[in-house]
Structures are given as C-alpha cells and as structure tokens.
Design a protein around this motif. Sequence first.
Motif, short mmCIF file in Angstrom:
data_model
loop_
_atom_site.label_atom_id
_atom_site.label_comp_id
_atom_site.label_asym_id
_atom_site.label_seq_id
_atom_site.Cartn_x
_atom_site.Cartn_y
_atom_site.Cartn_z
N VAL A 92 36.57 36.85 52.14
CA VAL A 92 36.89 35.70 52.87
C VAL A 92 36.41 34.42 52.41
O VAL A 92 37.02 33.42 51.93
CB VAL A 92 36.81 35.81 54.32
CG1 VAL A 92 37.23 34.40 54.99
CG2 VAL A 92 37.42 37.06 54.95
N ARG A 110 37.75 33.42 48.72
CA ARG A 110 39.19 32.93 48.69
C ARG A 110 38.96 31.45 49.57
O ARG A 110 39.65 30.49 48.93
CB ARG A 110 39.95 33.99 49.87
CG ARG A 110 40.28 35.09 49.02
CD ARG A 110 40.82 36.17 50.02
NE ARG A 110 41.38 37.30 49.36
CZ ARG A 110 40.75 38.32 48.85
NH1 ARG A 110 38.98 38.37 48.91
NH2 ARG A 110 41.32 39.46 48.25
N VAL A 111 38.08 31.16 50.40
CA VAL A 111 38.07 29.75 51.00
C VAL A 111 37.58 28.94 49.69
O VAL A 111 38.02 27.70 49.35
CB VAL A 111 37.26 29.69 52.04
CG1 VAL A 111 37.03 28.15 52.46
CG2 VAL A 111 37.86 30.43 53.05
N ALA A 162 45.59 32.77 48.25
CA ALA A 162 44.17 32.87 48.68
C ALA A 162 44.47 32.35 50.16
O ALA A 162 43.57 32.92 50.84
CB ALA A 162 43.02 32.06 48.05
N GLU A 210 45.85 35.19 52.07
CA GLU A 210 45.15 36.23 52.31
C GLU A 210 44.09 36.02 53.46
O GLU A 210 43.85 36.95 54.38
CB GLU A 210 44.61 36.88 50.95
CG GLU A 210 45.48 37.47 50.22
CD GLU A 210 45.03 37.68 48.99
OE1 GLU A 210 45.59 38.40 48.08
OE2 GLU A 210 43.79 37.18 48.42
N THR A 211 43.70 34.85 53.46
CA THR A 211 42.63 34.30 54.43
C THR A 211 43.35 34.07 55.90
O THR A 211 42.77 34.58 56.93
CB THR A 211 42.11 32.83 53.76
OG1 THR A 211 41.59 33.03 52.65
CG2 THR A 211 41.06 32.40 54.90
N ARG A 212 44.55 33.69 56.11
CA ARG A 212 45.14 33.72 57.13
C ARG A 212 45.34 34.89 57.78
O ARG A 212 45.19 35.15 59.00
CB ARG A 212 46.63 33.05 56.88
CG ARG A 212 46.49 31.50 56.77
CD ARG A 212 47.74 30.80 56.69
NE ARG A 212 48.09 29.48 56.79
CZ ARG A 212 48.97 28.79 56.03
NH1 ARG A 212 50.03 29.39 55.77
NH2 ARG A 212 48.86 27.37 56.26
N TRP A 241 43.62 37.73 57.42
CA TRP A 241 42.14 38.05 58.04
C TRP A 241 41.97 37.49 59.16
O TRP A 241 41.50 37.89 60.23
CB TRP A 241 41.13 37.82 56.92
CG TRP A 241 39.53 38.11 57.20
CD1 TRP A 241 38.98 39.60 57.21
CD2 TRP A 241 38.82 37.67 58.12
NE1 TRP A 241 38.00 39.71 57.67
CE2 TRP A 241 37.73 38.39 58.22
CE3 TRP A 241 38.69 36.16 58.59
CZ2 TRP A 241 36.35 37.94 58.84
CZ3 TRP A 241 37.48 35.95 59.22
CH2 TRP A 241 36.51 36.65 59.48
#
Length: 436
Positions: A6, A9-10, A42, A45-47, A49
Amino acid sequence: MDLSGVVERVEHVARTRAAAATTADAGDTALALQLARAGMVAIRETRAWLAAAEAELTRVVRRVDAFPEQTIAADTKGSMGAAGALLDTAGVLDDAPAVADALDDAVITDEYVTIVTRASRSVPARLRSEFLRECEALMPTAASMTRTQFRRRVREICNRLLAHDGLERLERQRRATSLRSWTDDDGMLNLKGRFDPVTGAHLHAVLEHTVQQLFAETVPTTCPEHPIEKQAHLRALALVRLVTGGGLVDAGETRNDADARPMPVPSGGRVGTDLLVVIDATQTNGAGGPLVDWGIPVEVPVEVLADLIGDAESNVDLDIVVVRNGIVLHAPGKLDLGRSSRLANRAQRRALRALYATCAIPNCHVHVNRCKFHHIVWWEHGGQTDLHNLLPVCANHHARIHADNWNITLGPHRELTITLPDNTVMATGPPARQAA
C-alpha cells in the motif's frame, strides 16, 4: 496486499502525480499519458485495499456496538443509508472470504463487491450461501472481466438459482415497492423510490417517452450545460409534468414526428408501454434457437410476462425487431427519412435500441435509453436521418464528438472506428447488444 504494498502504491501516486503534469507541460503527451495511467492503476489498487479495511472495521463495529449504523454514519460523515450499505457489504465479505481476499489483493474493486451485495438482496435466505459460493468461484477470473461482464455473470447466477422462484420473488418485490421523500440541507426535496420490475418497466417507459416528447426540440432555460446533469434535469421536469398534469414546466416546443405514435403526457389513468422484443439471430439460447430478449429491463417470471402480453388491459404494445451481426433484418416503421426530419423517429430509435445495449462509444455503460442519436455525417454537413447514419451516444460523448470534432465511421456491419484529434484510433466490431 500487505502494508508495504500500500505504501509503495501511495508513493508511486505521489511521484506520477507531479511527473505526469510536468511531462505534459513539456509536450511529451505519450509519456504523460503513460505516467497518468500508471498512477490511476495505483490509486485503484489502493482504494480496493482501503475498501477491504473499511469492511473489516465495519464488522468489528457491528459486533461490539449496539447501534452500528449511527456510529458508522458519524465517523464516516455519511448518511444512515450509506452506513447500512457498508454493513451489508461487510456481511457479504464475512460470508464470502474469497471475495474479501480478492478485494484486499486489489484483484477486484469495491464496485464489484457492491454488485454482489445488491444481487444477494434478491436471493432468498435459503439460497444465499449457494449464491455467495458461486460468486466466490468467479474470483480467479474476475480481474479479466469488466464491471459490466462481472454484473452479467452475477445476474446469470441469480437467474439460475431463482429459475423456479420467479413468482415468489415478484411478490417480494411488490411488497418492497416504496417511495420516500426528505428535504436536504439545500432545502431541496429529494425522492427515492424502489419498484417491482413490472411497475418499473411501465414507469421507466412513460418517463423516457415524456422526456422525448417534451424536450426533443428545445429545452428550458433552467437546463444545466453539463450533458449528464442536463439529462437528469430533464427527467426531473418530465416527472413533475407527469405528476402535476402540466403547468409547472416551460417545455418550449414539442417534437413534430409524423411517424411517432402520440405519447400523451398524462394527468392520471393508465399509460401504454412499448415492449421491445429483440430476436438476435447472431446468438443462440442454448437450445440452438435465436436469443430472444423480451424487453423488460429486469427479470420477470415467464407467467407474468405472458399475462402482460396477453392482457388487453395491460396497455402493452409488442414491437418485434430481428437483428443479426449488426444488421437489422426486420423492424416495423420507416427507417430512412433522408432530409425530411433532423430527429430520429420512433421506428429508428426502436431499431437502434435493438442493436445496442449502451452508448456505442467503447467502454461507455450509459444505457441506450438515455442516449442521443448522433448523425455520423453531421446534419449541418448534409447528413441524412437514415438508420445507417445514426449512432446512439450518451449526452457526454455526444458533446465531445461535436466539441472535439471526432471522426466516426461505420462499416457494413456497424463496425465502429473513431479517430480522435490526437490520431488515437478506437475500433469495435459489430454491436453486441447482450454485452450489457
């Protein structure tokens, strides 16, 4: 996905956010687009999670709090309804761990989970476990599905499980039909309704036809410029006209379409509904025959559908269109108007709805009933209002086509080629109505 993934990605989003803008300013549009797209992946994918984490925390609140809806609404600064939806989603992920793992690993997004959650509400309690098990079985291939494809697969699971439960389900839906109203902080009256599929089909048809009749030629001066907000505004005004019988909406001129059957704006009583039956000779129904779509936008038991068609008092008009591989083989009415009318007539709109489920622009999921009918050779350039020169596009893309001068061509089977101003080319094969 673990915490380090995470964080990675951030950090990637932070880097690409600055780099994409700088690169675009420098004129390297290809690299700017590549960076921006990588950043958006990215973010997605973060959202996913974060959605998985939110669902897990929601389950904890539900377990230890006497009034979890109120607590969740306060902490998320959302409504009680949104909090209830979070609790429903958490319940689904609790009972379908494979779906929860796919969300946590960003294989799917929270929108896919919402599809499963909403579909689960229509499944009787005795079938819920089986339904969720079959949804879990979709997870290994869900990453390769679009949201529309995933929704269709989930709907197929529901239909199969409910194949012998149709009348019972319809009765549940009729009991669940409701309409509520409230005033928001801006002093605006809000309405939210849920209707059984038979009632909903009538209501949807009447509302869409009323919009077409009132606003085909002109729109009120109150209409927003944004194409999506414009359509929402017109539907609201059409609803007011339907409920009040007229007098509150300055609709301007109404359509003058000689081939259209008049659709009176009612002040009460029953209003007819056109049922568009599409026979698609390109596809099969599993038994070797052509696929038949009976035109109800939601599932209705066969017994009820037969009653609708056979009941003289139901005011259902049956229109049959036969299509194959992007070509209309049969459709009632006049399909070529030449220069006699700028507006598509009822027969042309019906034929195009038979070919397309959504806006024709690739990956746009706006339903065809909410689309405009664009002249491929523009009307102002001498284009004719003939079926081969018409394409259903949503209000947003219709505005883009004209503002940005997109070049659009159609092949003999309505193969679509779009050339954008930067020479990017988008192409599709013949329209696949069942794709939506």
